[in-house]
Design an enzyme around this catalytic site. Sequence first.
Site, PDB file in Angstrom:
ATOM      1  N   TYR A 147     -10.894  -1.162  10.668  1.00  0.00           N
ATOM      2  CA  TYR A 147     -12.043  -0.493   9.843  1.00  0.00           C
ATOM      3  C   TYR A 147     -12.434  -1.523   8.924  1.00  0.00           C
ATOM      4  CZ  TYR A 147      -8.343   2.086   7.705  1.00  0.00           C
ATOM      5  OH  TYR A 147      -7.277   2.403   7.132  1.00  0.00           O
ATOM      6  N   LYS A 148     -11.689  -2.500   8.209  1.00  0.00           N
ATOM      7  CA  LYS A 148     -11.882  -3.270   7.313  1.00  0.00           C
ATOM      8  C   LYS A 148     -12.833  -4.384   7.832  1.00  0.00           C
ATOM      9  CE  LYS A 148      -7.950  -1.610   4.952  1.00  0.00           C
ATOM     10  NZ  LYS A 148      -8.316  -0.741   3.769  1.00  0.00           N
ATOM     11  N   PHE A 176       0.877  -1.148  -0.019  1.00  0.00           N
ATOM     12  CA  PHE A 176      -0.097   0.239   0.039  1.00  0.00           C
ATOM     13  C   PHE A 176       0.758   1.270  -0.186  1.00  0.00           C
ATOM     14  CE2 PHE A 176      -3.237   2.791   1.646  1.00  0.00           C
ATOM     15  CZ  PHE A 176      -4.203   2.784   0.871  1.00  0.00           C
ATOM     16  N   ASP A 201       2.245  -5.998   7.566  1.00  0.00           N
ATOM     17  CA  ASP A 201       0.965  -5.284   7.510  1.00  0.00           C
ATOM     18  C   ASP A 201      -0.112  -6.148   7.206  1.00  0.00           C
ATOM     19  OD1 ASP A 201      -1.239  -3.488   6.971  1.00  0.00           O
ATOM     20  OD2 ASP A 201       0.120  -2.040   6.200  1.00  0.00           O
ATOM     21  N   ARG A 246     -12.769  -4.098  -7.675  1.00  0.00           N
ATOM     22  CA  ARG A 246     -12.367  -4.815  -6.502  1.00  0.00           C
ATOM     23  C   ARG A 246     -13.371  -5.127  -5.798  1.00  0.00           C
ATOM     24  NH1 ARG A 246      -8.414  -2.761  -1.556  1.00  0.00           N
ATOM     25  NH2 ARG A 246     -10.374  -1.595  -1.151  1.00  0.00           N
TER      26      ARG A 246
END
Length: 395
Positions: free
Chosen positions: A207-208, A113, A182, A354
């Site tokens: 939060y995912k 990321f 990560d 996605r």
Amino acid sequence: MTDFNRTRQAFDLPSGITYLDGNSLGPMPTSAAERVSRMMSEEWSRMLITGWNKAGWYAQPRKVGDRIARLIGAGSGQVVMGDTLSIKVFQAVSAARAMRPDRRVILSDSGNFPSDLYVAHGLAAAVDAELRVVAPEDVEAAISDDLAVLMITEVDYRTGRRHDMKALTRKAHEVGALTVWDLAHSAGAVDVALLDCDADFAVGCTYKYLNGGPGAPAFIWVHPQHADKARPILQGWMGHHAPFDFDLDYQPAAGIERMRVGTPPVIAMTALDAALDVWEGVSIDDLRARSIELTEAFIARVEARCPDLVLHSPRDPLQRGSQVGFRHPQAYAVMQALIAEGIIGDFRAPDVLRFGFAPLYNDLGDVERAADGLARILANQSWDRDDYRQRADVT
């Protein structure tokens, strides 16, 4: 056996919406609003500052961290919450780099990321290190004797490609390097085993797939063998061994507590704690099996009905996280058309549609609705509208 019908009912999923964007933001657990409201009305309102002791706010980062530890193959007392993921990346990489002072190289990959790479680049400039970035498939070959830190996101945010944590960690250790993983697209989505893989540091957001809400706090894990040695550059008040002595000289707290920085976000952490209730009784093995079932079914149905789309994720489910990407030259407009029909996925530049599959609440009905909706939009070209091409601030 995990009851996924029960877990699905634990979320406030809007009627008529097929939600396949939990890899960006999980939906709200039905209990979260009441839990936060109770915290505000019974704790903040009534206790005021005494809530730090009476309501346990001060200890909350460790207690919530222990709940996440089970989901990532870690032990009790090894995970602490707080701050943002970028801050936790900085802490982990800086601590790992400091533990290898005779080496300069931080290795990552181009599928990482961008924020992680930004953090590592800034750190490298500050401590006279070198950030090397290679293609994801070239990471193992690039692990060399001058490596200090291997910094990898386990599941690629665009393709869903999953790195082999155990193999890469072993290779890094063979040359004397440390690893930072990560878990942003891993925690709550795949079977993570930090202790079994002998990883050194790990960080992640909540939060995912953990459904903690927008801006939910991040977590950091440090292997027990490093916990009393690691010392990040970013040293905060809450990471001091006696913060309320107000000592002007920093003395790190014992173990994972030293990775705390600032005042914890109690309201956000309360929402996250409510979200973690859903995970009680969930088997990680069942979760992974369900994830593979959903993603395999989606790929098969999309490829059968949308032959012009190109799969952008690994075909082997063992090399894939819980997300699937397909490429289309007008991917942004296609996704806006899907969202307008109540099928929510997301777009990743330059041309990726996605779809994130969260086993806690997605089922095969979601797979069918999404694949069939995508086929319909492509067939009738309903995506071909100017307003669907207008980029929003958040894509």
